[in-house]
Design a protein around this motif. Structure first.
Motif, PDB file in Angstrom:
ATOM      1  N   ALA A 128       0.874  -1.161   0.108  1.00  0.00           N
ATOM      2  CA  ALA A 128      -0.062  -0.056   0.170  1.00  0.00           C
ATOM      3  C   ALA A 128       0.865   1.297   0.007  1.00  0.00           C
ATOM      4  CB  ALA A 128      -1.033   0.029   1.216  1.00  0.00           C
ATOM      5  N   ALA A 129       0.297   2.048  -0.408  1.00  0.00           N
ATOM      6  CA  ALA A 129       0.716   3.726  -0.412  1.00  0.00           C
ATOM      7  C   ALA A 129      -0.104   4.724   0.113  1.00  0.00           C
ATOM      8  CB  ALA A 129       1.281   3.900  -1.756  1.00  0.00           C
ATOM      9  N   GLY A 130       0.035   5.900   0.425  1.00  0.00           N
ATOM     10  CA  GLY A 130      -0.507   7.020   0.686  1.00  0.00           C
ATOM     11  C   GLY A 130      -1.528   6.662   1.933  1.00  0.00           C
ATOM     12  N   PRO A 131      -3.027   7.306   1.473  1.00  0.00           N
ATOM     13  CA  PRO A 131      -3.933   6.764   2.624  1.00  0.00           C
ATOM     14  C   PRO A 131      -4.108   5.461   2.883  1.00  0.00           C
ATOM     15  CG  PRO A 131      -4.612   8.504   1.097  1.00  0.00           C
ATOM     16  CD  PRO A 131      -3.434   7.990   0.410  1.00  0.00           C
ATOM     17  N   ASP A 132      -3.985   4.532   1.855  1.00  0.00           N
ATOM     18  CA  ASP A 132      -4.298   3.128   2.067  1.00  0.00           C
ATOM     19  C   ASP A 132      -3.240   2.387   3.210  1.00  0.00           C
ATOM     20  OD1 ASP A 132      -6.535   3.105   0.249  1.00  0.00           O
ATOM     21  OD2 ASP A 132      -5.391   2.244  -1.350  1.00  0.00           O
ATOM     22  N   ARG A 133      -2.045   3.068   3.013  1.00  0.00           N
ATOM     23  CA  ARG A 133      -0.944   2.492   4.008  1.00  0.00           C
ATOM     24  C   ARG A 133      -1.060   2.967   5.332  1.00  0.00           C
ATOM     25  NH1 ARG A 133       3.942  -0.004   3.311  1.00  0.00           N
ATOM     26  NH2 ARG A 133       5.523   0.448   4.798  1.00  0.00           N
ATOM     27  N   ALA A 134      -1.513   4.408   5.385  1.00  0.00           N
ATOM     28  CA  ALA A 134      -1.913   4.865   6.638  1.00  0.00           C
ATOM     29  C   ALA A 134      -3.140   4.177   7.349  1.00  0.00           C
ATOM     30  CB  ALA A 134      -2.002   6.441   6.657  1.00  0.00           C
ATOM     31  N   PHE A 135      -4.128   3.879   6.608  1.00  0.00           N
ATOM     32  CA  PHE A 135      -5.393   3.024   7.098  1.00  0.00           C
ATOM     33  C   PHE A 135      -4.847   1.705   7.656  1.00  0.00           C
ATOM     34  CE2 PHE A 135      -8.645   0.115   5.507  1.00  0.00           C
ATOM     35  CZ  PHE A 135      -9.848   0.677   6.417  1.00  0.00           C
ATOM     36  N   LEU A 136      -4.200   1.125   6.811  1.00  0.00           N
ATOM     37  CA  LEU A 136      -3.837  -0.435   7.212  1.00  0.00           C
ATOM     38  C   LEU A 136      -2.814  -0.187   8.524  1.00  0.00           C
ATOM     39  CD1 LEU A 136      -3.486  -2.064   3.798  1.00  0.00           C
ATOM     40  CD2 LEU A 136      -4.954  -2.631   5.752  1.00  0.00           C
ATOM     41  N   GLN A 137      -1.837   0.692   8.475  1.00  0.00           N
ATOM     42  CA  GLN A 137      -0.881   1.032   9.513  1.00  0.00           C
ATOM     43  C   GLN A 137      -1.738   1.148  10.709  1.00  0.00           C
ATOM     44  OE1 GLN A 137       2.826   0.854   9.299  1.00  0.00           O
ATOM     45  NE2 GLN A 137       2.306   0.270  11.312  1.00  0.00           N
ATOM     46  N   ALA A 138      -2.615   2.188  10.797  1.00  0.00           N
ATOM     47  CA  ALA A 138      -3.553   2.463  11.826  1.00  0.00           C
ATOM     48  C   ALA A 138      -4.117   1.164  12.483  1.00  0.00           C
ATOM     49  CB  ALA A 138      -4.579   3.301  11.544  1.00  0.00           C
ATOM     50  N   LEU A 139      -4.733   0.271  11.449  1.00  0.00           N
ATOM     51  CA  LEU A 139      -5.436  -0.906  11.795  1.00  0.00           C
ATOM     52  C   LEU A 139      -4.506  -2.010  12.587  1.00  0.00           C
ATOM     53  CD1 LEU A 139      -7.815  -1.756   8.985  1.00  0.00           C
ATOM     54  CD2 LEU A 139      -8.306  -0.494  11.293  1.00  0.00           C
TER      55      LEU A 139
END
Length: 128
Positions: free
Chosen positions: A41-52
């Motif tokens: 993932a990159a960008g917001p998708d990466r932030a989303f998955l990192q948060a989860l």
């Protein structure tokens, strides 16, 4: 990737598998399920998955290792702060609150639920 609705079938399956594990309180396993899509993932998708992943790690450390620091929760909050209140079909504001409550109550099982439907705006009647 551009949110779970636009992921590859493999990433969408990993996300769904992780969400089910998370809801059952199998936080380490959820973390592992999300690891592979997170790596691509990159960008917001990466932030989303990192948060989860960090939220799952916070719960795992709290209830399997007795950690009271909540450091991973606070790291996740920094990623969540970069995203809208709902992302990828998940009500992140609700999830954040549910995880915080679950860090204090082992019986709670946060879930990745969709945001509530938008309230329709009533039309303004024409003036006289």
């Amino acid at each position: 990737m551009n949110g779970p609705d636009h992921w590859t079938d493999r990433d969408a399956q990993a996300f769904a598998r992780g969400a089910a594990l998370f809801a059952r309180g199998e936080w380490w396993e959820a973390h592992e399920a999300w690891e592979e899509p997170w790596q691509r993932a990159a960008g917001p998708d990466r932030a989303f998955l990192q948060a989860l992943i960090l939220l799952a790690a916070a719960l795992h450390k709290r209830w399997h290792h007795g950690s009271l620091t909540h450091r991973n929760y606070h790291k996740a909050a920094r990623y969540l702060d970069t995203l809208p209140p709902a992302y990828g079909g998940v009500d992140l504001a609700r999830l954040r609150a549910e995880v915080w409550e679950a860090l204090g109550d082992p019986a709670r099982r946060p879930t990745l639920r969709p945001p509530p439907p938008a309230t329709p705006i009533a039309p303004v009647p024409p003036g006289p």
